[in-house]
Design a protein around this motif. Structure first.
Motif, PDB file in Angstrom:
ATOM      1  N   SER A 110       0.810  -0.910  -0.039  1.00 54.90           N
ATOM      2  CA  SER A 110      -0.193   0.142  -0.136  1.00 54.90           C
ATOM      3  C   SER A 110       0.794   1.538  -0.091  1.00 54.90           C
ATOM      4  CB  SER A 110      -0.865  -0.161   1.258  1.00 54.90           C
ATOM      5  OG  SER A 110       0.405  -0.156   2.679  1.00 54.90           O
ATOM      6  N   LYS A 111       1.732   1.216   0.449  1.00 53.29           N
ATOM      7  CA  LYS A 111       2.819   2.580   0.314  1.00 53.29           C
ATOM      8  C   LYS A 111       3.634   2.445  -0.809  1.00 53.29           C
ATOM      9  CE  LYS A 111       3.669   1.001   5.373  1.00 53.29           C
ATOM     10  NZ  LYS A 111       4.870   0.453   6.228  1.00 53.29           N
ATOM     11  N   SER A 137       2.290   3.098  -3.970  1.00 49.35           N
ATOM     12  CA  SER A 137       2.170   4.059  -5.060  1.00 49.35           C
ATOM     13  C   SER A 137       2.228   3.996  -6.623  1.00 49.35           C
ATOM     14  CB  SER A 137       1.608   5.318  -4.384  1.00 49.35           C
ATOM     15  OG  SER A 137       0.842   5.586  -3.455  1.00 49.35           O
ATOM     16  N   TYR A 138       4.058   4.662  -6.608  1.00 50.78           N
ATOM     17  CA  TYR A 138       4.174   3.975  -8.099  1.00 50.78           C
ATOM     18  C   TYR A 138       4.220   3.092  -8.564  1.00 50.78           C
ATOM     19  CZ  TYR A 138       6.864   6.288 -11.918  1.00 50.78           C
ATOM     20  OH  TYR A 138       6.803   6.048 -14.204  1.00 50.78           O
ATOM     21  N   GLN A 160       2.829   0.249  -7.899  1.00 52.75           N
ATOM     22  CA  GLN A 160       1.381  -0.398  -8.589  1.00 52.75           C
ATOM     23  C   GLN A 160       0.719   0.801  -9.809  1.00 52.75           C
ATOM     24  OE1 GLN A 160      -0.507  -2.618  -6.733  1.00 52.75           O
ATOM     25  NE2 GLN A 160      -0.126  -2.299  -4.724  1.00 52.75           N
ATOM     26  N   ALA A 161       0.917   1.704  -9.466  1.00 54.36           N
ATOM     27  CA  ALA A 161       0.429   2.524 -10.688  1.00 54.36           C
ATOM     28  C   ALA A 161       1.464   1.665 -12.299  1.00 54.36           C
ATOM     29  CB  ALA A 161       0.990   3.710 -10.788  1.00 54.36           C
ATOM     30  N   LEU A 220      -2.096   7.901 -10.232  1.00 53.01           N
ATOM     31  CA  LEU A 220      -2.267   8.702  -8.964  1.00 53.01           C
ATOM     32  C   LEU A 220      -3.097   9.672  -9.162  1.00 53.01           C
ATOM     33  CD1 LEU A 220       1.748   8.791  -9.414  1.00 53.01           C
ATOM     34  CD2 LEU A 220       0.330   7.059  -7.939  1.00 53.01           C
ATOM     35  N   HIS A 255      -1.510   9.696  -4.414  1.00 48.73           N
ATOM     36  CA  HIS A 255      -1.491   8.044  -4.164  1.00 48.73           C
ATOM     37  C   HIS A 255      -2.075   7.262  -5.428  1.00 48.73           C
ATOM     38  CE1 HIS A 255      -1.582   9.864  -0.116  1.00 48.73           C
ATOM     39  NE2 HIS A 255      -0.682   9.862  -0.070  1.00 48.73           N
ATOM     40  N   PHE A 256      -2.028   5.572  -4.967  1.00 50.55           N
ATOM     41  CA  PHE A 256      -2.268   4.971  -5.783  1.00 50.55           C
ATOM     42  C   PHE A 256      -4.029   4.764  -5.929  1.00 50.55           C
ATOM     43  CE2 PHE A 256      -3.535   0.533  -7.214  1.00 50.55           C
ATOM     44  CZ  PHE A 256      -3.517   0.648  -8.443  1.00 50.55           C
TER      45      PHE A 256
END
Length: 389
Positions: free
Chosen positions: A244-245, A247-248, A250-251, A314, A319-320
């Motif tokens: 969850s931290k 974000s990039y 995950q994006a 984002l 945040h994602f």
């Protein structure tokens, strides 16, 4: 008199068949008796035909392939609306898959057993986080060792080490077996399992391939992912709670799922009864095809969809998030049950590789991002270079 009546009825039936708009069906091409629109469909690449028909008839249209009635939907809002309906829950009957799964598989069964299986798998993923995390970490570390053993150059088209990674984890979910060298696990890697099929392995493996290719092509993205991993982990081992931290990171994975939608035609549904949708009459036993490629590559929804832009996932705070039109895993009760597991596997894999290697193309640092369509969106065979950091 009787012959005349039969002739008139036949003409009416053929007229309705050829001109479905007269019984309020969605628009679509001219359907010939018995053949439907088969003569207009690209038999090798049907997805291409469906995309062209979208451009002509809009986000919802009707085609017939032989005697099979099909409604194709390529609008995210419309697709969600119809997939959430209970009269559109079944899968189309497929004798081949039913024989393989004994009509019990999550992805293809048309009957109720999929509901219990869906709940079982979803619950397992939620309650067995430690078990999954340990196996994912172990398999990712083994991938790094395998790449190092092969001299830092891995032929992407064989993807043996990637398949090992995916199959080991799928084995954990399906059977609690961890060793790829086990004969049963080897068998599962080449065939379907009743709960999570070989298709899941192929889809996840292909997703990882695309993620490696896009990182090799976009070095600035690769560097930014590596920096985020450094800032969040500080050299520590990645855990599921860390995702969850990232974000990039995950994006970037979500952007790959968008620009190279793995299932361009999604998993179809099947109407269990006559239904009215958008004032259209859709008869029972109609196949509903989600044209996911058409949704994800719509320039009216996604700005410059052909460009690799992770930033579209984002928000203003960095945040994602997932836009409403992101439907890589479809929607509704029968959306992909393994989406969380697949995402964890891909992100873990990408993170582990980027932490340990710089990924480059073999020829002058560039890679081929063109694709081939089967039921999946597949990359062209090529090699990548992994440079130890």
């Amino acid at each position: 008199m009787l012959a005349a009546t039969i002739t008139i009825l036949a003409v009416i039936i053929i007229f309705i068949y050829i001109f479905p708009e007269f019984h309020r069906s969605p628009p679509g091409p001219l359907n010939l008796p018995l053949l439907g629109s088969l003569t207009k469909i690209d038999q090798k690449v049907p997805t291409l035909t469906f995309i062209k028909l979208k451009q002509k008839y809009g986000p919802i249209y009707n085609v017939k392939l032989g005697l099979t009635n099909i409604v194709v939907i390529s609008d995210a809002t419309l697709l969600k609306d119809i997939l959430l309906r209970h009269d559109c829950l079944p899968r189309p009957p497929c004798h081949i898959f039913n024989k393989i799964f004994h009509n019990k598989g999550i992805s293809y069964t048309t009957h109720d057993p999929w509901k219990n299986q869906h709940k079982f798998i979803a619950n397992f993923i939620k309650t067995s986080k430690v078990l999954l995390e340990n196996q994912i970490q172990k398999s990712a570390a083994e991938f790094v060792q395998n790449v190092q053993t092969q001299g830092l150059r891995v032929p992407l088209h064989t993807v043996e080490v990637i398949t090992r990674y995916v199959v080991d984890i799928m084995g954990t979910v399906c059977l609690g077996i961890f060793n790829y060298d086990d004969a049963l696990i080897k068998t599962l890697s080449h065939s379907f399992n009743q709960l999570l099929s070989g298709a899941s392995t192929l889809i996840t493996t292909t997703s990882i391939q695309w993620n490696l290719l896009y990182r090799a092509q976009h070095q600035e993205v690769q560097n930014q992912v590596r920096q985020e991993l450094h800032d969040v982990l500080h050299g520590k081992t990645l855990h599921i709670d860390d995702l969850s931290k990232l974000s990039y990171t995950q994006a970037t994975v979500a952007e790959v799922d968008t620009i190279r939608t793995l299932l361009p035609l999604g998993f179809p549904r099947y109407t269990s009864q006559n239904m009215v949708f958008l004032n259209y009459t859709i008869p029972a036993s109609t196949m509903i095809v989600p044209l996911l490629w058409g949704i994800h590559m719509d320039p009216g929804v996604w700005k410059m969809p052909e460009e690799f832009r992770p930033g579209r996932f984002l928000n203003d705070a960095g945040h994602f998030f997932q836009p409403e039109s992101f439907l890589a895993y479809q929607a509704g009760e029968r959306m992909c049950v393994g989406k969380d597991l697949a995402n964890i596997m891909v992100v873990f894999f990408v993170a582990t590789v980027v932490q340990n290697f710089k990924i480059e193309g073999l020829e002058s640092g560039s890679v081929d991002l063109s694709y081939e369509w089967s039921f999946l969106t597949l990359p062209k065979p090529q090699e990548l270079v992994f440079v130890q950091l």
